[in-house]
Design a protein around this motif. Structure first.
Motif, PDB file in Angstrom:
ATOM      1  N   LEU A 152      21.481 -13.967  57.703  1.00 51.40           N
ATOM      2  CA  LEU A 152      20.405 -14.460  58.557  1.00 51.40           C
ATOM      3  C   LEU A 152      20.980 -15.514  59.491  1.00 51.40           C
ATOM      4  O   LEU A 152      21.571 -16.497  59.035  1.00 51.40           O
ATOM      5  N   ILE A 153      20.789 -15.306  60.791  1.00 42.90           N
ATOM      6  CA  ILE A 153      21.358 -16.190  61.803  1.00 42.90           C
ATOM      7  C   ILE A 153      20.236 -16.815  62.611  1.00 42.90           C
ATOM      8  O   ILE A 153      19.489 -16.113  63.303  1.00 42.90           O
ATOM      9  N   ALA A 154      20.082 -18.130  62.515  1.00 46.63           N
ATOM     10  CA  ALA A 154      19.093 -18.885  63.302  1.00 46.63           C
ATOM     11  C   ALA A 154      17.700 -18.282  63.199  1.00 46.63           C
ATOM     12  O   ALA A 154      16.980 -18.178  64.175  1.00 46.63           O
ATOM     13  N   SER A 155      17.320 -17.907  61.983  1.00 48.64           N
ATOM     14  CA  SER A 155      16.034 -17.237  61.783  1.00 48.64           C
ATOM     15  C   SER A 155      14.900 -18.233  61.563  1.00 48.64           C
ATOM     16  O   SER A 155      15.029 -19.145  60.746  1.00 48.64           O
ATOM     17  N   PRO A 156      13.790 -18.036  62.257  1.00 50.42           N
ATOM     18  CA  PRO A 156      12.636 -18.911  62.031  1.00 50.42           C
ATOM     19  C   PRO A 156      11.974 -18.614  60.692  1.00 50.42           C
ATOM     20  O   PRO A 156      11.935 -17.459  60.262  1.00 50.42           O
ATOM     21  N   TYR A 157      11.493 -19.659  60.061  1.00 48.69           N
ATOM     22  CA  TYR A 157      10.736 -19.511  58.820  1.00 48.69           C
ATOM     23  C   TYR A 157       9.271 -19.737  59.191  1.00 48.69           C
ATOM     24  O   TYR A 157       8.811 -20.860  59.302  1.00 48.69           O
ATOM     25  N   TRP A 158       8.563 -18.653  59.400  1.00 44.22           N
ATOM     26  CA  TRP A 158       7.190 -18.703  59.881  1.00 44.22           C
ATOM     27  C   TRP A 158       6.242 -19.245  58.812  1.00 44.22           C
ATOM     28  O   TRP A 158       6.349 -18.915  57.649  1.00 44.22           O
ATOM     29  N   GLY A 159       5.311 -20.107  59.277  1.00 49.55           N
ATOM     30  CA  GLY A 159       4.268 -20.609  58.401  1.00 49.55           C
ATOM     31  C   GLY A 159       4.558 -21.934  57.730  1.00 49.55           C
ATOM     32  O   GLY A 159       3.671 -22.515  57.119  1.00 49.55           O
ATOM     33  N   LYS A 160       5.776 -22.433  57.822  1.00 49.91           N
ATOM     34  CA  LYS A 160       6.128 -23.703  57.167  1.00 49.91           C
ATOM     35  C   LYS A 160       5.849 -24.907  58.063  1.00 49.91           C
ATOM     36  O   LYS A 160       5.230 -25.858  57.657  1.00 49.91           O
ATOM     37  N   ASP A 161       6.359 -24.860  59.284  1.00 50.79           N
ATOM     38  CA  ASP A 161       6.221 -25.988  60.203  1.00 50.79           C
ATOM     39  C   ASP A 161       5.066 -25.725  61.168  1.00 50.79           C
ATOM     40  O   ASP A 161       4.770 -24.576  61.516  1.00 50.79           O
ATOM     41  N   ASP A 162       4.411 -26.785  61.610  1.00 51.31           N
ATOM     42  CA  ASP A 162       3.226 -26.654  62.470  1.00 51.31           C
ATOM     43  C   ASP A 162       3.463 -25.807  63.712  1.00 51.31           C
ATOM     44  O   ASP A 162       2.597 -25.029  64.100  1.00 51.31           O
ATOM     45  N   ASP A 163       4.620 -25.937  64.338  1.00 52.13           N
ATOM     46  CA  ASP A 163       4.898 -25.196  65.565  1.00 52.13           C
ATOM     47  C   ASP A 163       5.268 -23.740  65.322  1.00 52.13           C
ATOM     48  O   ASP A 163       5.461 -22.988  66.273  1.00 52.13           O
ATOM     49  N   TRP A 164       5.395 -23.346  64.082  1.00 43.71           N
ATOM     50  CA  TRP A 164       5.889 -22.010  63.736  1.00 43.71           C
ATOM     51  C   TRP A 164       4.875 -21.251  62.897  1.00 43.71           C
ATOM     52  O   TRP A 164       5.143 -20.837  61.779  1.00 43.71           O
ATOM     53  N   GLN A 165       3.696 -21.059  63.480  1.00 42.94           N
ATOM     54  CA  GLN A 165       2.611 -20.333  62.827  1.00 42.94           C
ATOM     55  C   GLN A 165       2.396 -19.009  63.546  1.00 42.94           C
ATOM     56  O   GLN A 165       2.037 -18.987  64.715  1.00 42.94           O
ATOM     57  N   ALA A 166       2.671 -17.922  62.873  1.00 42.34           N
ATOM     58  CA  ALA A 166       2.409 -16.574  63.391  1.00 42.34           C
ATOM     59  C   ALA A 166       2.182 -15.699  62.168  1.00 42.34           C
ATOM     60  O   ALA A 166       3.138 -15.269  61.519  1.00 42.34           O
ATOM     61  N   GLU A 167       0.942 -15.461  61.850  1.00 42.49           N
ATOM     62  CA  GLU A 167       0.588 -14.779  60.606  1.00 42.49           C
ATOM     63  C   GLU A 167       1.303 -13.448  60.440  1.00 42.49           C
ATOM     64  O   GLU A 167       1.738 -13.092  59.349  1.00 42.49           O
ATOM     65  N   GLU A 168       1.457 -12.702  61.531  1.00 40.10           N
ATOM     66  CA  GLU A 168       2.077 -11.379  61.397  1.00 40.10           C
ATOM     67  C   GLU A 168       3.541 -11.439  60.945  1.00 40.10           C
ATOM     68  O   GLU A 168       4.049 -10.472  60.392  1.00 40.10           O
ATOM     69  N   PHE A 169       4.209 -12.573  61.163  1.00 34.49           N
ATOM     70  CA  PHE A 169       5.613 -12.716  60.758  1.00 34.49           C
ATOM     71  C   PHE A 169       5.788 -13.572  59.499  1.00 34.49           C
ATOM     72  O   PHE A 169       6.899 -13.683  58.983  1.00 34.49           O
ATOM     73  N   THR A 170       4.715 -14.171  59.006  1.00 39.16           N
ATOM     74  CA  THR A 170       4.793 -15.076  57.858  1.00 39.16           C
ATOM     75  C   THR A 170       5.034 -14.301  56.570  1.00 39.16           C
ATOM     76  O   THR A 170       4.382 -13.286  56.303  1.00 39.16           O
ATOM     77  N   LEU A 171       5.960 -14.801  55.792  1.00 44.01           N
ATOM     78  CA  LEU A 171       6.281 -14.194  54.500  1.00 44.01           C
ATOM     79  C   LEU A 171       5.202 -14.553  53.477  1.00 44.01           C
ATOM     80  O   LEU A 171       4.613 -15.633  53.546  1.00 44.01           O
ATOM     81  N   THR A 172       4.984 -13.663  52.520  1.00 47.32           N
ATOM     82  CA  THR A 172       4.025 -13.958  51.466  1.00 47.32           C
ATOM     83  C   THR A 172       4.620 -14.985  50.512  1.00 47.32           C
ATOM     84  O   THR A 172       5.844 -15.142  50.428  1.00 47.32           O
ATOM     85  N   GLU A 173       3.751 -15.650  49.788  1.00 46.11           N
ATOM     86  CA  GLU A 173       4.215 -16.577  48.778  1.00 46.11           C
ATOM     87  C   GLU A 173       5.001 -15.780  47.734  1.00 46.11           C
ATOM     88  O   GLU A 173       4.618 -14.667  47.384  1.00 46.11           O
ATOM     89  N   ASN A 174       6.076 -16.328  47.255  1.00 44.19           N
ATOM     90  CA  ASN A 174       6.940 -15.652  46.274  1.00 44.19           C
ATOM     91  C   ASN A 174       7.522 -14.341  46.801  1.00 44.19           C
ATOM     92  O   ASN A 174       7.757 -13.409  46.042  1.00 44.19           O
ATOM     93  N   PHE A 175       7.763 -14.262  48.103  1.00 46.16           N
ATOM     94  CA  PHE A 175       8.311 -13.042  48.707  1.00 46.16           C
ATOM     95  C   PHE A 175       9.633 -12.631  48.091  1.00 46.16           C
ATOM     96  O   PHE A 175       9.967 -11.447  48.028  1.00 46.16           O
ATOM     97  N   THR A 176      10.407 -13.594  47.622  1.00 43.65           N
ATOM     98  CA  THR A 176      11.725 -13.271  47.075  1.00 43.65           C
ATOM     99  C   THR A 176      11.634 -12.367  45.850  1.00 43.65           C
ATOM    100  O   THR A 176      12.547 -11.584  45.591  1.00 43.65           O
ATOM    101  N   SER A 177      10.537 -12.438  45.110  1.00 41.09           N
ATOM    102  CA  SER A 177      10.398 -11.594  43.925  1.00 41.09           C
ATOM    103  C   SER A 177      10.180 -10.125  44.294  1.00 41.09           C
ATOM    104  O   SER A 177      10.320  -9.244  43.446  1.00 41.09           O
ATOM    105  N   ASN A 178       9.841  -9.847  45.549  1.00 43.28           N
ATOM    106  CA  ASN A 178       9.627  -8.475  46.009  1.00 43.28           C
ATOM    107  C   ASN A 178      10.832  -7.877  46.729  1.00 43.28           C
ATOM    108  O   ASN A 178      10.776  -6.732  47.164  1.00 43.28           O
ATOM    109  N   LEU A 179      11.881  -8.650  46.889  1.00 43.59           N
ATOM    110  CA  LEU A 179      13.065  -8.165  47.595  1.00 43.59           C
ATOM    111  C   LEU A 179      13.892  -7.239  46.701  1.00 43.59           C
ATOM    112  O   LEU A 179      13.934  -7.429  45.482  1.00 43.59           O
TER     113      LEU A 179
END
Length: 182
Positions: free
Chosen positions: A98-125
């Motif tokens: 992963l190179i310079a990837s935004p983490y959607w949903g964490k910081d106020d300026d980075w809210q985009a529901e369609e790109f936001t990971l679900t809670e505990n997403f790592t367990s589904n990888l």
């Protein structure tokens, strides 16, 4: 047989010296004939929609066999993670970069529901034995704080915070080449 790499580019224009184009050219030059770099043009990169990128990834993954290395630059990285946490993929994944990837949903300026990971997403990888995170301290597009969000989710990841590479890494990432080859 050549090792396969799927590279998912950033959002925005992807023409000459735009978006991920220079980074893709760098990879092609540095990796040579040992690797087969697949770098499809994602739908409407200047106005990306997760559903369209997801459909494109489904099509791409349906044609892949064997083992694959995944690289996502900027939005491409966050889309890859969301896709992998929602869908079953056929090929085995040997590494994820992963190179310079935004983490959607964490910081106020980075809210985009369609790109936001679900809670505990790592367990589904799917099982991914090698995860690498890269970000530049001077990234003016996606703040370097985003790499720390990912590092918290992936404590096993190798995290590389680089000094002066900006967001697009137009001059390449030597550590990335070394890490891919290892």
């Amino acid at each position: 047989m050549k090792k396969q790499i799927l590279f998912v580019h950033s959002a925005g224009a992807q023409g000459l010296h735009q978006g991920s184009r220079d980074l893709i050219e760098y990879l092609l030059d540095q990796l040579g004939d040992t690797y087969h770099l697949i770098s499809p043009m994602m739908p409407k990169p200047e106005n990306p929609e997760y559903a369209r990128w997801k459909n494109e990834l489904t099509n791409i993954f349906s044609h892949l066999e064997g083992e694959i290395i995944l690289i996502g630059h900027s939005l491409g990285g966050s889309v890859l993670l969301k896709y992998l946490s929602e869908m079953e993929v056929k090929p085995a994944i040997s590494s994820l970069f992963l190179i310079a990837s935004p983490y959607w949903g964490k910081d106020d300026d980075w809210q985009a529901e369609e790109f936001t990971l679900t809670e505990n997403f790592t367990s589904n990888l799917p099982y991914i034995p090698n995860i690498y995170l890269y970000h530049s301290k001077d990234d003016k597009v996606v703040p370097v704080t985003h790499i720390h969000h990912y590092a918290n989710e992936f404590p096993q990841a190798i995290t590389r915070v680089l000094e002066r590479e900006g967001h697009y890494f137009s001059d390449g990432i030597p550590d990335l080449i070394t890490d891919i080859k290892e």
